[in-house]
Design a protein around this motif. Sequence first.
Motif, PDB file in Angstrom:
ATOM      1  N   GLU A  12       1.202  -0.843   0.152  1.00  0.00           N
ATOM      2  CA  GLU A  12       0.200  -0.112   0.058  1.00  0.00           C
ATOM      3  C   GLU A  12       0.627   0.934   0.050  1.00  0.00           C
ATOM      4  N   ILE A  13       2.005   1.436   0.774  1.00  0.00           N
ATOM      5  CA  ILE A  13       2.485   1.914   0.718  1.00  0.00           C
ATOM      6  C   ILE A  13       4.201   2.401   0.195  1.00  0.00           C
ATOM      7  N   GLY A  14       5.351   0.950   0.281  1.00  0.00           N
ATOM      8  CA  GLY A  14       5.857   0.506   0.295  1.00  0.00           C
ATOM      9  C   GLY A  14       6.207   0.466  -1.587  1.00  0.00           C
ATOM     10  N   SER A  15       5.053   0.299  -1.954  1.00  0.00           N
ATOM     11  CA  SER A  15       5.604  -0.254  -3.345  1.00  0.00           C
ATOM     12  C   SER A  15       5.029   1.305  -4.382  1.00  0.00           C
ATOM     13  N   LYS A  16       5.761   2.074  -3.638  1.00  0.00           N
ATOM     14  CA  LYS A  16       5.068   3.942  -4.916  1.00  0.00           C
ATOM     15  C   LYS A  16       6.397   4.882  -4.181  1.00  0.00           C
ATOM     16  N   ARG A  17       7.297   5.655  -4.717  1.00  0.00           N
ATOM     17  CA  ARG A  17       7.675   6.665  -4.536  1.00  0.00           C
ATOM     18  C   ARG A  17       6.795   7.391  -5.064  1.00  0.00           C
ATOM     19  N   LEU A  70      17.528  -8.082   3.073  1.00  0.00           N
ATOM     20  CA  LEU A  70      17.805  -8.342   4.449  1.00  0.00           C
ATOM     21  C   LEU A  70      18.877  -8.699   4.713  1.00  0.00           C
ATOM     22  N   PRO A  71      19.054  -7.372   6.345  1.00  0.00           N
ATOM     23  CA  PRO A  71      18.807  -6.255   6.708  1.00  0.00           C
ATOM     24  C   PRO A  71      18.830  -5.112   5.760  1.00  0.00           C
ATOM     25  N   GLY A  72      19.611  -4.935   5.316  1.00  0.00           N
ATOM     26  CA  GLY A  72      19.340  -3.444   4.492  1.00  0.00           C
ATOM     27  C   GLY A  72      18.719  -3.737   3.322  1.00  0.00           C
ATOM     28  N   HIS A  73      18.992  -2.447   2.489  1.00  0.00           N
ATOM     29  CA  HIS A  73      17.949  -1.839   1.244  1.00  0.00           C
ATOM     30  C   HIS A  73      16.563  -2.200   1.754  1.00  0.00           C
ATOM     31  N   MET A  74      16.287  -1.568   3.089  1.00  0.00           N
ATOM     32  CA  MET A  74      14.303  -2.025   3.140  1.00  0.00           C
ATOM     33  C   MET A  74      14.036  -0.324   3.384  1.00  0.00           C
ATOM     34  N   GLN A  75      14.340   0.097   2.886  1.00  0.00           N
ATOM     35  CA  GLN A  75      14.024   1.434   3.394  1.00  0.00           C
ATOM     36  C   GLN A  75      12.475   1.685   2.475  1.00  0.00           C
ATOM     37  N   ALA A  76      12.025   1.001   1.715  1.00  0.00           N
ATOM     38  CA  ALA A  76      10.434   0.871   1.224  1.00  0.00           C
ATOM     39  C   ALA A  76      10.150   0.181   2.072  1.00  0.00           C
ATOM     40  N   ALA A  77      10.466  -0.912   2.946  1.00  0.00           N
ATOM     41  CA  ALA A  77       9.496  -1.499   4.306  1.00  0.00           C
ATOM     42  C   ALA A  77       9.796  -0.473   5.071  1.00  0.00           C
ATOM     43  N   LEU A  78      10.601   0.530   5.751  1.00  0.00           N
ATOM     44  CA  LEU A  78      10.552   1.482   6.683  1.00  0.00           C
ATOM     45  C   LEU A  78       9.929   1.855   6.396  1.00  0.00           C
ATOM     46  N   ALA A  79       9.651   3.133   5.165  1.00  0.00           N
ATOM     47  CA  ALA A  79       8.730   3.413   5.295  1.00  0.00           C
ATOM     48  C   ALA A  79       6.686   3.271   5.403  1.00  0.00           C
ATOM     49  N   ALA A  80       6.551   1.897   5.639  1.00  0.00           N
ATOM     50  CA  ALA A  80       5.093   1.141   5.787  1.00  0.00           C
ATOM     51  C   ALA A  80       5.357   1.291   7.139  1.00  0.00           C
ATOM     52  N   TYR A  81       6.018   0.407   7.545  1.00  0.00           N
ATOM     53  CA  TYR A  81       6.079   0.394   8.958  1.00  0.00           C
ATOM     54  C   TYR A  81       7.566   0.987  10.036  1.00  0.00           C
ATOM     55  N   PRO A  82       7.277   2.181   9.570  1.00  0.00           N
ATOM     56  CA  PRO A  82       9.200   3.143  10.137  1.00  0.00           C
ATOM     57  C   PRO A  82       9.493   2.106  11.737  1.00  0.00           C
ATOM     58  N   GLU A  83       8.525   2.121  12.790  1.00  0.00           N
ATOM     59  CA  GLU A  83       8.971   1.320  13.912  1.00  0.00           C
ATOM     60  C   GLU A  83      10.357   0.128  13.521  1.00  0.00           C
ATOM     61  N   LEU A  84      10.303  -0.801  12.273  1.00  0.00           N
ATOM     62  CA  LEU A  84      11.087  -1.637  11.936  1.00  0.00           C
ATOM     63  C   LEU A  84      12.705  -0.951  11.732  1.00  0.00           C
ATOM     64  N   GLY A  85      12.347  -0.006  12.278  1.00  0.00           N
ATOM     65  CA  GLY A  85      14.039   0.803  11.962  1.00  0.00           C
ATOM     66  C   GLY A  85      14.732   1.694  12.955  1.00  0.00           C
ATOM     67  N   CYS A  86      15.947   1.495  13.221  1.00  0.00           N
ATOM     68  CA  CYS A  86      16.533   2.474  14.045  1.00  0.00           C
ATOM     69  C   CYS A  86      15.923   3.592  14.635  1.00  0.00           C
ATOM     70  N   THR A  87      15.696   4.462  13.528  1.00  0.00           N
ATOM     71  CA  THR A  87      15.612   6.219  14.743  1.00  0.00           C
ATOM     72  C   THR A  87      13.295   6.081  14.591  1.00  0.00           C
ATOM     73  N   GLY A  88      13.202   4.842  13.888  1.00  0.00           N
ATOM     74  CA  GLY A  88      11.818   5.193  13.885  1.00  0.00           C
ATOM     75  C   GLY A  88      11.280   6.129  12.775  1.00  0.00           C
ATOM     76  N   GLY A  89      11.867   6.771  11.793  1.00  0.00           N
ATOM     77  CA  GLY A  89      11.231   7.123  11.550  1.00  0.00           C
ATOM     78  C   GLY A  89      10.679   8.871  11.668  1.00  0.00           C
ATOM     79  N   PRO A  90      10.148   9.560  10.104  1.00  0.00           N
ATOM     80  CA  PRO A  90       9.493   9.031   9.218  1.00  0.00           C
ATOM     81  C   PRO A  90      10.655   8.869   7.877  1.00  0.00           C
ATOM     82  N   TYR A  91      10.377   7.342   7.535  1.00  0.00           N
ATOM     83  CA  TYR A  91      11.137   7.281   5.814  1.00  0.00           C
ATOM     84  C   TYR A  91      10.223   7.840   4.521  1.00  0.00           C
ATOM     85  N   GLU A  92      10.755   7.306   3.993  1.00  0.00           N
ATOM     86  CA  GLU A  92       9.943   7.639   2.417  1.00  0.00           C
ATOM     87  C   GLU A  92       9.982   6.789   1.283  1.00  0.00           C
TER      88      GLU A  92
END
Length: 405
Positions: free
Chosen positions: A219-224, A270-292
């Motif tokens: 819904e979020i991670g497939s679109k830039r 994984l665990p890199g190349h995951m910014q699209a996933a972090l845009a969808a679920y920012p809680e999975l990143g180290c900073t909590g986002g926000p990400y795009e």
Amino acid sequence: MRKLTHMLLAGTLILACSSCGVETTANYQVIPLPQEVALSQESPFNLNDGTIIAYPEHNELLKRNAEFLAEYISQSTGHTLQTEALAPGSEAPKGAITLGLDPAIGNREGYVLTVKADRVTLNGQTENGVFYGIQTLRKSIPAEPKATSILLPAGSIQDEPRFSYRGMHLDVGRHFFPIEFVKKYIDLLALHNMNTFHWHLTEDQGWRIEIKKYPKLTEIGSKRSETVIGRNSGEYDGKPYGGFYTQEQAREIVAYAAERYITVIPEIDLPGHMQAALAAYPELGCTGGPYEVWRMWGISDNVLCAGNDKTIQFIKDVLAEIIDIFPSEYIHVGGDECPKVKWETCPKCQARIKALGIKGDSKHSKEEYLQSYVIHEAEKFLTENGRSMIGWDEILEGGLAPNAT
């Protein structure tokens, strides 16, 4: 070493009288070149509209192979060939191309193609081998819709692959390709006797596979929002970009490939190349986002937080659905190009390092050993579920998981 016992005939057109139409001659010098081509001085086989393709009764795979061959010949020449099932013990009629199995052929993907004036026989140890023989025969026939007959030079071809794994990779994370293109790509793999399709489905720039437990990934991670022009010029095209495959579409691709004896190996990097996933679920990143979803090319510093218990569960949940979609023995987890800069300052990651008793040494930093922990968790999960893990060479850093490739 490939052996050519006679000069191969050039695939030129031979113009006959107007009442006889046009003849064209097959050329066995194809890509990949068969291991051995031995031509004889006998008369060639004349392939025309009266030719049938015979296969053993009740063998559905060879029936499908026969239908593929008929379709290929129709596409390139316009000739419509009929297929016919042979009852056990019966002999194919003269003028037929007969497909069959021969356990005496040494390689499971090997085949022997024998051409005589009155018949063509194509045997493989398995149906896979017959399929590759069909590709050789298909490529040898010049595309000439006006030809009333096609001459197949008499002789024999014996062939087998040098490598058991023959594959191509397609990255749809950065640039999305529709399902019709993916099927065409698979057709081209089959044409060149490839048996593996490595499908790279996730990237910083886009997540391309539906995961039902995590719907925001698509819904979020497939679109830039837009894409950088050129190589990170600082200028952007201002055009939203996206696309993904539903699980049903992915299964459709798996089935399409399997019909052509191609295994689809999915890659969830994984665990890199995951910014699209972090845009969808920012809680999975180290900073909590926000990400795009990343608009640039290259490698993002934003990776999955290795100190977060939710991260390991996320990896297992995603891999569980990937396993359900893709029946391949191997599942690719990437493991490459994972910057450690966020982990170096992340309290959760540093706490995980401490809890695991990880120490850096002259070979690897403690953060590299932390990545090895993540990869080991993924490998353990795949092994428990009857699969094997593949990764890029960076999974060597910090120690290779026991059953990884």
